[in-house]
Write a protein that holds these residues in place. Structure first.
Motif, PDB file in Angstrom:
ATOM      1  N   VAL A   1      -5.526  -8.745   1.471  1.00  0.00           N
ATOM      2  CA  VAL A   1      -4.021  -8.871   1.810  1.00  0.00           C
ATOM      3  C   VAL A   1      -3.547  -7.796   1.130  1.00  0.00           C
ATOM      4  CG1 VAL A   1      -2.025 -10.076   1.475  1.00  0.00           C
ATOM      5  CG2 VAL A   1      -4.080 -11.238   1.691  1.00  0.00           C
TER       6      VAL A   1
ATOM      7  N   PRO B   1      -0.962  -4.975  -0.464  1.00  0.00           N
ATOM      8  CA  PRO B   1       0.247  -5.159  -1.463  1.00  0.00           C
ATOM      9  C   PRO B   1       1.437  -5.674  -0.831  1.00  0.00           C
ATOM     10  CG  PRO B   1      -0.860  -3.165  -1.849  1.00  0.00           C
ATOM     11  CD  PRO B   1      -1.427  -3.509  -0.624  1.00  0.00           C
ATOM     12  N   ASP B   2       1.872  -6.768  -1.213  1.00  0.00           N
ATOM     13  CA  ASP B   2       3.309  -7.352  -0.821  1.00  0.00           C
ATOM     14  C   ASP B   2       4.417  -6.071  -1.099  1.00  0.00           C
ATOM     15  OD1 ASP B   2       5.908  -8.678  -1.458  1.00  0.00           O
ATOM     16  OD2 ASP B   2       4.801 -10.111  -0.291  1.00  0.00           O
ATOM     17  N   PRO B   3       5.021  -5.830  -0.232  1.00  0.00           N
ATOM     18  CA  PRO B   3       6.158  -4.897  -0.599  1.00  0.00           C
ATOM     19  C   PRO B   3       7.034  -5.321  -1.489  1.00  0.00           C
ATOM     20  CG  PRO B   3       5.981  -5.156   1.916  1.00  0.00           C
ATOM     21  CD  PRO B   3       5.171  -6.200   1.208  1.00  0.00           C
TER      22      PRO B   3
ATOM     23  N   THR C   1       6.529  -7.653  -4.131  1.00  0.00           N
ATOM     24  CA  THR C   1       6.001  -7.955  -5.515  1.00  0.00           C
ATOM     25  C   THR C   1       4.907  -6.923  -5.866  1.00  0.00           C
ATOM     26  OG1 THR C   1       4.188  -9.528  -4.623  1.00  0.00           O
ATOM     27  CG2 THR C   1       6.684 -10.309  -5.387  1.00  0.00           C
TER      28      THR C   1
ATOM     29  N   SER D   1      -1.633  -8.083  -4.550  1.00  0.00           N
ATOM     30  CA  SER D   1      -2.609  -8.095  -3.270  1.00  0.00           C
ATOM     31  C   SER D   1      -3.841  -8.908  -3.651  1.00  0.00           C
ATOM     32  CB  SER D   1      -2.872  -6.513  -3.024  1.00  0.00           C
ATOM     33  OG  SER D   1      -3.277  -6.067  -4.250  1.00  0.00           O
TER      34      SER D   1
ATOM     35  N   THR E   1      -2.043  -7.657  -9.912  1.00  0.00           N
ATOM     36  CA  THR E   1      -0.458  -7.730  -9.961  1.00  0.00           C
ATOM     37  C   THR E   1      -0.156  -6.422 -10.633  1.00  0.00           C
ATOM     38  OG1 THR E   1      -0.611 -10.027 -10.462  1.00  0.00           O
ATOM     39  CG2 THR E   1       1.204  -8.975 -11.062  1.00  0.00           C
TER      40      THR E   1
END
Length: 177
Positions: A74, A76-78, A80, A83, A99
């Motif tokens: 996954v 990286p979440d834009p 937070t 990943s 994180t």
């Protein structure tokens, strides 16, 4: 005839001894300090909203020793930056949640060359093979060099994935498996 009887009795005795022997205990859990280091090379997809790992290597030293590769599950979440990745070794796969922490960077506005260092925590959340019940916690840094994509006005983009990126990571902590 005596030989046959002796041989049969010997085979029966060995079989009886083996079946009466206590079962071997399951392998004991292994726990201790660990370091993970490596390099990941990314390229942006044709639309620069996706990216692909084109090469990676991870080296584990400590309670487990081995060389493997990083698979990004996954991106990286834009919002937070969290990943999910797999560290794939010959003896199994570790599932890792990354994180991000403090980031320091610079960007050359003419070339859009990004250089930066970011602190990270990694949590091992199980896996496969040898790491089926693995847990662990790591802290460290990722140093990156990237060629940023450009916005339509020619400025450097921070909303698209970089065209090329090379990340060098070093993490240390504890691992149990």
């Amino acid at each position: 005839m005596k030989r046959l009887v002796k041989g049969a009795l010997l085979a029966a005795g060995i079989a009886l001894a083996i079946s009466a022997a206590p079962a071997m205990p399951a392998a004991a859990a292994t726990s201790g300090t660990e370091t993970l280091s490596g390099i990941i090379v990314f390229v942006a997809g044709p639309d620069t909203n996706t990216r692909t790992i084109i090469s990676s290597v991870v080296r584990a030293r400590g309670v487990f020793g081995g060389v493997g590769r990083v698979v990004e599950l996954v991106p990286p979440d834009p919002a937070t930056g969290v990943s999910r990745d797999d560290l794939v070794f010959r003896s199994g796969t570790m599932h890792v949640v990354s994180t991000p922490g403090k980031l320091s960077f610079s960007v050359n506005p003419h070339s859009c060359l990004f250089t930066g260092t970011q602190q990270f925590t990694w949590d091992v959340t199980g896996g496969t093979g040898q790491f089926a019940g693995a847990t662990g916690s790591f802290t460290g840094t990722v140093s990156a060099v990237a060629l940023l994509a450009r916005n339509p006005d020619g400025s450097c983009s921070f909303t698209q994935f970089p065209r090329y990126e090379v990340d060098k990571f070093a993490e240390s902590g504890t691992l149990s498996f």
